[in-house]
Write a protein that holds these residues in place. Sequence first.
Motif: not given
Length: 400
Positions: A16, A87-88
């Motif tokens: 991330t 999350p990315g």
Amino acid sequence: MPDRPVTADAPARSSTWSVFLTFLRLGLTSFGGPIAHLGYFRTEFVDRKKWLRGEEYADLVSLCQFLPGPASSQVGIAVGLKRAGLPGALAAWTGFTLPSAIALAAFAWGLASQVPDGVLHGLMLVAVAVVAQALWQMAKTACRGPLEFLIAVAALAVSLVWRAAWVQISVVAAGLIIGWLLFRRTSSAAEIGQPDRTISRRTGLIALGAFVALLVALPLLARATGAFAVQVADTFYRVGSMVFGGGHVVLPLLQSEVVGPGWVSTDDFIAGYGAAQAVPGPLFTFAAYLGASMTQPLLMTVVALLAIFLPSFFLVVGVMPFWDRLRANADMRAALRGVNAAVVGILAAAWYDPVITHAVFDWKDALIALVAFAALMIAKLPPWVVVVGTAVIAWLVTLI
């Protein structure tokens, strides 16, 4: 986890943090608007990092052309999603959006006391040139035949006569229906690619459900509570859900929503839109400027910025698991032709009022705007150079 290039037998994953840093660099350097952003993205993700194959990147761009909202930001969210999951996706949006949002909010907070009147007027004249450039480029793509041209002219006429936000949304809806009726027999389906399995269909359906739920709940909540923050969230969420055609097309809808009720003055609105051309990153961060220009500026900046981008996040996450079927649908492609033509007419109406009517007052203003347009279209100067140059010229003219 270190970055790995895409291979046929290895899943594409990144940390991330690496996704955030990559998009932060793009957010600091990507000038030129959504079309330029897509070029920067392809160079970064296909050619340099090899996170995606060329056909995969083209599929993502096609997906985001079908969705309302800012195409470049949606592509970024999709790339972050493919590299590091949800999350990315959040890291990609944050990195790409933060630089311009901070810059525009800071500009709004110092607008009244720090910026000379001549510079503000120059920013308004830049908006005349920038919207004209966007209108010209979109018309070349969206109005390739007489039927599309007629749809655009009708949308222009309706948008000039009736200025309410619901009219613009209705024009887009009418363009969708007319496009489907007129072009469904001449639009061919795209070839079906490999289905995207980054997230499950269940997760996609939850995201789409959340998109619809907020679209319905926010106006009800705003009416029930009367809270200004909820009204702002409702307005910007609705705008982010209804705008097709990218950053410049958000101008007419936002103008009617925030200038009409007196949240932001017309002059400040247009000056801020001109300033938005001088910063890198997505044009939808103009929402940060508008929020910072209202009462409770810090809170409204956050509310407006999150609300206008949240629909894009939900839609990208929701649609990606189903994209292989959607992009093969000839009816959908036909409907989009009508939407794109209608958007050209809406943008043309906004170019006349409020952009021209509140910026061009005499032949000197017209000449400065024309020079800025030529600098963008003929000289191909970077937008930030044109913004700074036009602001300086307008300031000097004021002094003289």
